[in-house]
Design a protein around this motif. Structure first.
Motif, PDB file in Angstrom:
ATOM      1  N   TYR A  64      50.569  47.337  45.681  1.00 53.61           N
ATOM      2  CA  TYR A  64      49.292  47.751  45.100  1.00 53.61           C
ATOM      3  C   TYR A  64      48.223  46.925  45.815  1.00 53.61           C
ATOM      4  CZ  TYR A  64      45.638  48.722  41.650  1.00 53.61           C
ATOM      5  OH  TYR A  64      44.481  49.110  41.056  1.00 53.61           O
ATOM      6  N   GLY A  65      46.991  47.425  45.853  1.00 53.49           N
ATOM      7  CA  GLY A  65      45.931  46.737  46.608  1.00 53.49           C
ATOM      8  C   GLY A  65      45.809  45.263  46.275  1.00 53.49           C
ATOM      9  N   LEU A  66      45.954  44.912  44.981  1.00 53.19           N
ATOM     10  CA  LEU A  66      45.766  43.519  44.571  1.00 53.19           C
ATOM     11  C   LEU A  66      46.791  42.573  45.190  1.00 53.19           C
ATOM     12  CD1 LEU A  66      44.771  43.501  40.786  1.00 53.19           C
ATOM     13  CD2 LEU A  66      43.452  42.605  42.700  1.00 53.19           C
ATOM     14  N   GLY A  67      47.930  43.112  45.605  1.00 51.44           N
ATOM     15  CA  GLY A  67      48.940  42.280  46.253  1.00 51.44           C
ATOM     16  C   GLY A  67      48.642  42.024  47.715  1.00 51.44           C
ATOM     17  N   GLY A  68      47.559  42.589  48.204  1.00 46.53           N
ATOM     18  CA  GLY A  68      47.181  42.394  49.596  1.00 46.53           C
ATOM     19  C   GLY A  68      47.873  43.370  50.514  1.00 46.53           C
ATOM     20  N   SER A  69      47.442  43.339  51.755  1.00 50.66           N
ATOM     21  CA  SER A  69      47.990  44.233  52.773  1.00 50.66           C
ATOM     22  C   SER A  69      48.116  43.441  54.069  1.00 50.66           C
ATOM     23  CB  SER A  69      47.036  45.405  52.993  1.00 50.66           C
ATOM     24  OG  SER A  69      45.869  44.915  53.641  1.00 50.66           O
ATOM     25  N   GLN A  70      48.519  44.125  55.121  1.00 48.78           N
ATOM     26  CA  GLN A  70      48.671  43.474  56.430  1.00 48.78           C
ATOM     27  C   GLN A  70      47.411  42.696  56.826  1.00 48.78           C
ATOM     28  OE1 GLN A  70      49.993  46.291  55.607  1.00 48.78           O
ATOM     29  NE2 GLN A  70      52.028  46.470  56.544  1.00 48.78           N
ATOM     30  N   THR A  71      46.251  43.173  56.441  1.00 49.63           N
ATOM     31  CA  THR A  71      44.998  42.491  56.803  1.00 49.63           C
ATOM     32  C   THR A  71      44.921  41.117  56.137  1.00 49.63           C
ATOM     33  OG1 THR A  71      43.969  44.671  56.913  1.00 49.63           O
ATOM     34  CG2 THR A  71      42.485  42.777  56.901  1.00 49.63           C
ATOM     35  N   HIS A  72      45.294  41.063  54.848  1.00 48.88           N
ATOM     36  CA  HIS A  72      45.309  39.774  54.134  1.00 48.88           C
ATOM     37  C   HIS A  72      46.396  38.862  54.690  1.00 48.88           C
ATOM     38  CE1 HIS A  72      43.539  42.639  51.245  1.00 48.88           C
ATOM     39  NE2 HIS A  72      42.818  41.608  50.837  1.00 48.88           N
ATOM     40  N   PRO A 101      44.195  27.095  41.363  1.00 53.57           N
ATOM     41  CA  PRO A 101      45.331  26.160  41.196  1.00 53.57           C
ATOM     42  C   PRO A 101      45.159  25.229  39.998  1.00 53.57           C
ATOM     43  CG  PRO A 101      44.270  25.837  43.355  1.00 53.57           C
ATOM     44  CD  PRO A 101      43.546  26.944  42.671  1.00 53.57           C
ATOM     45  N   LEU A 102      43.925  24.892  39.630  1.00 55.13           N
ATOM     46  CA  LEU A 102      43.744  24.088  38.417  1.00 55.13           C
ATOM     47  C   LEU A 102      44.270  24.868  37.218  1.00 55.13           C
ATOM     48  CD1 LEU A 102      40.182  22.562  39.060  1.00 55.13           C
ATOM     49  CD2 LEU A 102      42.351  21.308  38.979  1.00 55.13           C
ATOM     50  N   LEU A 103      43.960  26.167  37.175  1.00 55.93           N
ATOM     51  CA  LEU A 103      44.453  27.002  36.076  1.00 55.93           C
ATOM     52  C   LEU A 103      45.963  27.205  36.160  1.00 55.93           C
ATOM     53  CD1 LEU A 103      41.598  29.661  35.986  1.00 55.93           C
ATOM     54  CD2 LEU A 103      42.104  27.946  34.227  1.00 55.93           C
ATOM     55  N   SER A 246      47.607  37.104  38.119  1.00 53.04           N
ATOM     56  CA  SER A 246      47.210  37.196  36.700  1.00 53.04           C
ATOM     57  C   SER A 246      45.694  37.216  36.552  1.00 53.04           C
ATOM     58  CB  SER A 246      47.750  36.000  35.917  1.00 53.04           C
ATOM     59  OG  SER A 246      49.142  35.951  35.994  1.00 53.04           O
ATOM     60  N   LEU A 247      45.025  36.471  37.408  1.00 49.87           N
ATOM     61  CA  LEU A 247      43.564  36.384  37.320  1.00 49.87           C
ATOM     62  C   LEU A 247      42.879  37.555  38.022  1.00 49.87           C
ATOM     63  CD1 LEU A 247      43.126  32.557  37.963  1.00 49.87           C
ATOM     64  CD2 LEU A 247      42.734  33.759  35.798  1.00 49.87           C
ATOM     65  N   GLY A 248      43.650  38.368  38.724  1.00 55.94           N
ATOM     66  CA  GLY A 248      43.038  39.467  39.479  1.00 55.94           C
ATOM     67  C   GLY A 248      42.257  38.965  40.675  1.00 55.94           C
ATOM     68  N   GLN A 249      42.659  37.802  41.181  1.00 56.58           N
ATOM     69  CA  GLN A 249      41.975  37.259  42.350  1.00 56.58           C
ATOM     70  C   GLN A 249      42.224  38.134  43.562  1.00 56.58           C
ATOM     71  OE1 GLN A 249      39.888  35.268  43.443  1.00 56.58           O
ATOM     72  NE2 GLN A 249      39.410  34.001  41.678  1.00 56.58           N
ATOM     73  N   TYR A 250      41.194  38.358  44.332  1.00 57.92           N
ATOM     74  CA  TYR A 250      41.303  39.255  45.478  1.00 57.92           C
ATOM     75  C   TYR A 250      40.171  38.963  46.450  1.00 57.92           C
ATOM     76  CZ  TYR A 250      41.765  43.710  48.006  1.00 57.92           C
ATOM     77  OH  TYR A 250      41.953  44.668  48.957  1.00 57.92           O
ATOM     78  N   ALA A 251      40.434  39.123  47.723  1.00 62.61           N
ATOM     79  CA  ALA A 251      39.362  39.054  48.723  1.00 62.61           C
ATOM     80  C   ALA A 251      39.303  40.389  49.442  1.00 62.61           C
ATOM     81  CB  ALA A 251      39.646  37.931  49.718  1.00 62.61           C
ATOM     82  N   SER A 252      38.119  40.821  49.751  1.00 61.46           N
ATOM     83  CA  SER A 252      37.945  42.091  50.447  1.00 61.46           C
ATOM     84  C   SER A 252      38.638  42.037  51.802  1.00 61.46           C
ATOM     85  CB  SER A 252      36.452  42.360  50.643  1.00 61.46           C
ATOM     86  OG  SER A 252      36.237  43.090  51.829  1.00 61.46           O
ATOM     87  N   PRO A 253      39.362  43.118  52.166  1.00 60.71           N
ATOM     88  CA  PRO A 253      40.005  43.130  53.494  1.00 60.71           C
ATOM     89  C   PRO A 253      38.985  42.993  54.626  1.00 60.71           C
ATOM     90  CG  PRO A 253      40.233  45.266  52.392  1.00 60.71           C
ATOM     91  CD  PRO A 253      39.673  44.322  51.387  1.00 60.71           C
ATOM     92  N   ASP A 254      37.783  43.505  54.412  1.00 64.21           N
ATOM     93  CA  ASP A 254      36.753  43.361  55.449  1.00 64.21           C
ATOM     94  C   ASP A 254      36.469  41.878  55.699  1.00 64.21           C
ATOM     95  OD1 ASP A 254      35.133  46.350  55.420  1.00 64.21           O
ATOM     96  OD2 ASP A 254      36.318  45.772  53.661  1.00 64.21           O
TER      97      ASP A 254
END
Ligand SMILES: *Cc1c(COP(=O)(O)O)cnc(C)c1O
Length: 403
Positions: A64-72, A101-103, A246-254
């Motif tokens: 799923y997108g949140l798990g990242g892709s080849q770009t990440h 990581p603190l969380l 869990s936090l839904g952390q994500y960075a844009s592939p761009d």
């Protein structure tokens, strides 16, 4: 081709890593760079595939997108290699790489040790958010030794945080000593390694989790916010990737793609900026207006011996303390008279910055006070002779200031 079979090679040196890790031309149509993949939904051939792939969280598998892709993953692979770790998670900002990581390691009732010189928003997170969730923070003098940490450890101390050198005041920490005391007391060692990038190898010095504001030199052009969290041990990876998800952390592939592009040239930028930074720091240290230059790579500067022991280089961010004859407002006049330096937060871009910080930083454990006004400088890629001429202009304004 260096790329596809990198695991077959012995560990390469920094600039070779930057050039070759995270590229797989054989499986990417022959193009030099990995593709920029955008996506949320990933389609599964069968329901059974969905079940099987869904169980592979934390691996480099498209689910799923949140798990990242080849770009990440290309960026994560490169950052893990640069820091000497095994796994990396890219997140939305440097601050997210601090808070996640603190969380991951702190729960209600736990205790956390933070250096007094920690990046300001990290302090705010502890004092506000973590306090609200029942986590207590103690700030310690960043120049503390092993016995000092051992004395501050409590049965519920779960995280000992480090950042070296410290934000704005550039104290170099004895990270291996701090890590020994932390581990003896059963705590994890987190480190904000943004200044050290690869010049400090966190996992060879006892760190469990390394934090990078990749916004700085990796992105390198003052136009992206991005962070990375890198670990060396599998159980830490389990903890970190679970928390990131869990936090839904994500960075844009761009942004990942552009950061990866930035890192391809980071070696030459860092070398040029390190050389210029040391040259300017040395030049400033000879000036009559200057009390002290806070550049760990400068012989005689605070923390130089530890820096020499543990670091293999320096970035181009350092502090200058003017003599107490000059008012804080004179340091503002200094910054405002500069033409090549902008007045602004963040750093690691290609351009120079000057940030007067006296009165803007919080310290509660008695560290980081100086006799005169403090200005943080970031040396960019301009010609060092032009930078010196600009600083001459600033110093003239400092001297001319009448309160
Ligand atoms: C800038 C910075 C951060 C935060 O990075 P952002 O991408 O701006 O959120 C964290 N730690 C240090 C030491 C920094 O300088």
């Amino acid at each position: 081709m260096a790329d596809d079979s990198q695991s077959a090679h012995p560990k390469r040196r920094f600039r070779t890593q930057l050039t070759h890790v995270g590229r797989r031309p054989k499986t990417e149509h022959g193009f030099v760079n990995p593709p920029l993949l955008r996506g949320s939904t990933v389609l599964y051939p069968t329901v059974a595939d969905r079940k099987r792939l869904g169980g592979m969280r934390g691996k480099q598998v498209l689910t799923y997108g949140l798990g990242g892709s080849q770009t990440h993953w290309a960026l994560e692979d490169l950052m893990a290699e640069v820091e000497g770790g095994t796994h990396c998670a890219v997140v939305s900002s440097g601050l997210a790489a601090v808070t996640t990581p603190l969380l991951a390691y702190l729960s209600a009732g736990d205790h956390c040790l933070m250096p007094d010189s920690v990046y300001g928003p990290a302090r705010n997170f502890c004092d506000g958010f973590l306090t609200r969730f029942g986590v207590e923070t103690t700030y310690y003098d960043p120049t503390i030794d092993e016995a000092g940490i051992a004395r501050l450890m409590r049965p519920n101390t779960k995280v000992v945080y480090t950042e070296s050198p410290g934000s704005h005041t550039f104290e170099v920490q004895d990270v291996p000593a701090i890590a020994r005391a932390a581990h003896a007391g059963g705590a994890k060692v987190l480190m904000d390694n943004t200044w050290g990038i690869h010049f400090f190898q966190p996992f060879a010095h006892g760190v469990d989790v390394s934090i990078q504001a990749a916004t700085k030199y990796p992105a390198g052009h003052s136009d992206i916010l991005i962070g990375t969290i890198t670990v060396a041990a599998e159980d830490d990876w389990e903890r970190i990737h679970t928390t990131v998800r869990s936090l839904g952390q994500y960075a844009s592939p761009d942004d990942c793609w552009l950061t990866l592009r930035g890192m391809r040239t980071m070696g030459v930028r860092l070398q040029t900026q390190m050389d210029a930074g040391i040259e300017i720091a040395h030049w400033l240290s000879k000036r009559p207006e200057v009390l002290q230059v806070l550049h760990p790579a400068l012989p005689g500067a605070p923390g130089h011996a530890l820096w020499k022991r543990d670091f293999t280089g320096a970035c181009s961010l350092f502090g200058v303390v003017f003599k107490p004859d000059y008012a804080v407002e004179a340091s503002h006049a200094f910054a405002e008279a500069l033409e090549l330096f902008g007045i602004g937060a963040s750093w690691g871009g290609y351009e120079s910055l000057a940030l007067p910080t006296t009165g803007f930083v919080t310290r509660t454990a008695g560290s980081g006070s100086f006799a005169g006004p403090l200005v943080r400088l970031h040396i960019g890629l301009e010609d060092p002779e032009d930078i010196k001429a600009d600083l001459e202009r600033g110093l003239a304004a400092l001297r001319a200031y009448k309160g």
